[in-house]
Every structure is written in C-alpha cells, then in structure tokens.
Design an enzyme around this catalytic site. Structure first.
Site, short mmCIF file in Angstrom:
data_model
loop_
_atom_site.label_atom_id
_atom_site.label_comp_id
_atom_site.label_asym_id
_atom_site.label_seq_id
_atom_site.Cartn_x
_atom_site.Cartn_y
_atom_site.Cartn_z
N LYS A 53 -5.08 1.21 -11.56
CA LYS A 53 -3.81 1.93 -11.38
C LYS A 53 -3.51 2.77 -12.63
O LYS A 53 -3.09 3.93 -12.52
CB LYS A 53 -2.67 0.92 -11.13
CG LYS A 53 -2.71 0.33 -9.74
CD LYS A 53 -1.78 -0.87 -9.56
CE LYS A 53 -1.97 -1.47 -8.16
NZ LYS A 53 -1.21 -2.71 -7.93
N GLN A 97 2.78 -6.67 -10.88
CA GLN A 97 1.59 -7.03 -10.10
C GLN A 97 1.74 -8.45 -9.54
O GLN A 97 2.10 -9.38 -10.26
CB GLN A 97 0.35 -6.91 -10.99
CG GLN A 97 -0.97 -7.12 -10.29
CD GLN A 97 -1.30 -6.05 -9.25
OE1 GLN A 97 -0.90 -4.91 -9.37
NE2 GLN A 97 -2.01 -6.44 -8.22
N ASP A 120 6.80 -0.16 -5.22
CA ASP A 120 6.09 -0.98 -4.24
C ASP A 120 6.81 -0.99 -2.89
O ASP A 120 6.23 -1.38 -1.88
CB ASP A 120 6.02 -2.44 -4.74
CG ASP A 120 4.70 -2.75 -5.44
OD1 ASP A 120 3.67 -2.20 -5.02
OD2 ASP A 120 4.73 -3.55 -6.39
N1 GUN Z 1 -0.91 -7.47 -5.22
C1 GUN Z 1 -1.68 -7.15 -4.14
N2 GUN Z 1 -1.25 -6.00 -3.58
C2 GUN Z 1 -0.17 -5.60 -4.30
C3 GUN Z 1 0.70 -4.49 -4.20
O1 GUN Z 1 0.61 -3.63 -3.32
N3 GUN Z 1 1.68 -4.42 -5.15
C4 GUN Z 1 1.82 -5.38 -6.12
N4 GUN Z 1 2.82 -5.24 -6.99
N5 GUN Z 1 1.02 -6.41 -6.23
C5 GUN Z 1 0.03 -6.52 -5.32
#
Ligand code: GUN
Length: 300
Positions: A53, A97, A120
């Site tokens: 990311k 995350q 998100d």
């Molecule tokens: N862990 C797995 N997928 C995601 C996501 O789309 N966002 C976040 N914040 N954590 C994740």
C-alpha cells in the site's frame, strides 16, 4: 475457455486516474492527499499488504504516514493515535490494518476513525450510507470487483450474482454494490444448503469465503463470470505462494471470464484505496470550503 480479467493492467489505469487527481488537487489547492497507515504487531501477511500500500501510494504521488505500533499496544494508546490523526489537517485518509491483536476491539477502533477519513469504508456511518444507496466512501475490495465486472458487463442490470461469503469487509458491501447496479443478489455462506447448486444458477460468482480452492467447476454455469477474492498464503518449497478461493485450473475451461490469483483482485484493492484517499480529500474540501480557501490563500 475463459477470458482472463487482468487486475494488474486495470489497476494501472485506476492508478493513472489517481495520479491525475493528485496533480489536480495539488495545482488547485496546494494539498497533497495523504494516507496514514497504522499497523499493530508483526503479522507477516499484514506487513506485506502495508508495504504494498505504501509503495503504490508513493508511485501515485499520494503522501503517506506509517505508524507501526508494537503488538502489546493498548486500546487507549491506539485510540489516542487515531484521535490525533482525526484532528491532523495534513492527513486525509486513515487505514488501520486488520486483523488487530486480540486485546484490541476492532469495532471500537473502526468506529473511532472519523467517517470522512475512513478510506476503508468500514465506519458504521459509511456502512449505513452504502446500504441506503447514498454517495459515500465504499470498501476497497468490493469497489475493485465492481470495476472488474464492468469490464465484462458494462450494464450489470438483471444479472444474477452470487456472493460466497458474508464478511463485513467483502461479502456484505459487495452485495450492496451489486444491488445498486440492479443485479439480483444471493449471498451464500457456510450454513447455506446446496451451495454448489445455488452458484450454478449465477451469471456472476464472487468467491470471498477465505477457503482455499472452495469453488470448483461443479459450482459454475458455463460462461459465467468468476471473481476470486481469496488470498490464501501457503509455502511451496520454502516460498510463499498465493492461492485463491477458486480452483483456477478446474474453473478456467468452464467460465466465461475469471480473475487470476495473484494479479487479479489484489492490485485492484490497493488502487481503490488510493482512489478513496483522493475522494476523502475532495469530500473534506467540499464539506469545509474554508479549508479549501485557506489552502488556496496560503498557496498564493
Ligand atoms: N485486512 C484485510 N483486508 C483489509 C482491508 O481491506 N482493510 C484493512 N484495514 N485491513 C484489511
């Protein structure tokens, strides 16, 4: 034989759009859209996701702040960081995350992120807005799946879509987006009876169960479109390998179109996260025009 939906190529197009938006926002307001990424603990998969990311953010010209907290972080400590980021005018998007270590309550953490910075789309206000069909910040993975589906069907109206899995991150928001696009939507899950037969009725199958190679050719109507959201990491000869929720070799000869793993949904999720970061900033500028004028004034 199926058409391969290339997530890498499509995500490059989305990232180009993000880069153009970043340039525009910089030129017009003197603001660099900035994403704060919070990682608690050392979960190996989460470390890989966060690294990717941050890498893609830099490539698209998005500013980033990385906050790594140790695995013993308390609810209060994480809460204080999020509060600071909520109030930081130079941070426009916040991503914590998941999953979090067990002493932390994910629901409390998600609800503490300001809804306008919730890139998100997990905050209850944004979840509600999506369910009500309002314009809002939408979860990244389902958003990426919709872009991929639109490659195959520019008009999804009347298609029968089956979503395999009912998670808050993928299954539920996916169903909402498909409904908004006028699909007939069925959500199946671990307690569904005759799951293969239900999927065999579908024009579109979204596999988001988190179970390796769950979906095989018996589940798929000939010519159907199959989107594989699964990212199951295994070790082969000491190397990390990603396997989807779809048994690719079995389904490929039957489906009309299919996404690969890797190189399918994964890159689209990251691209949509960056798209959400520019969207978050644009929404903040619209909600607080004073912020825009201050930025313009400061920039001459
Ligand atoms: N862990 C797995 N997928 C995601 C996501 O789309 N966002 C976040 N914040 N954590 C994740």
């Amino acid at each position: 034989m199926a058409q391969l939906i290339d997530g890498k190529a499509l995500s490059a197009q989305v990232l180009q759009q993000v880069a153009a938006d970043v340039a525009l926002l910089k030129a017009e307001y003197g603001i660099v859209p900035t994403l704060a990424v919070v990682l608690v603990g050392e979960d190996p998969a989460s470390q890989v996701y966060v690294r990717n990311k941050l890498k893609r953010s830099a490539e698209a010209g998005i500013g980033s702040r990385e906050h790594r907290l140790n695995r013993d972080t308390t609810q209060q400590e994480l809460g204080q960081l999020i509060e600071a980021l909520n109030h930081d005018p130079e941070v426009h998007g916040i991503l914590v995350q998941l999953p979090l270590p067990s002493q932390l309550d994910e629901d409390v953490v998600i609800a503490s992120i300001h809804p306008d910075k919730d890139v998100d789309g997990f905050h209850p206000l944004n979840v509600g807005a999506l369910a009500a069909g309002r314009d809002t910040l939408v979860p990244c993975t389902p958003q990426g799946c919709m872009i991929m589906l639109n490659q195959v069907y520019p008009d999804l109206s009347g298609k029968h879509a089956v979503v395999v899995g009912r998670s808050n991150i993928v299954g539920k928001p996916m169903a909402m987006l498909l409904l908004q696009a006028n699909c007939t939507v069925t959500v199946v899950h671990s307690r569904t009876q005759n799951i293969a037969a239900v999927c065999r009725n579908a024009d579109i199958v979204i596999a988001a169960a988190g179970r390796m190679e769950l979906v095989d050719a018996d589940w798929i109507k000939p010519g159907a479109t199959v989107i594989d959201v699964g990212i199951n990491a295994i070790e082969v000869d000491g190397k990390r390998k990603l396997i989807g929720d779809v048994a690719f070799d079995s389904v490929f000869p039957v489906a009309g179109a299919i996404t690969p793993v890797p190189g399918g949904v994964g890159p689209m999720t990251i691209a949509c996260l960056l798209l959400n970061t520019t969207r978050a900033l644009k929404r903040q500028l619209t909600a607080h025009p004073d912020k825009a004028s201050v930025a313009v004034a400061a920039n001459g």
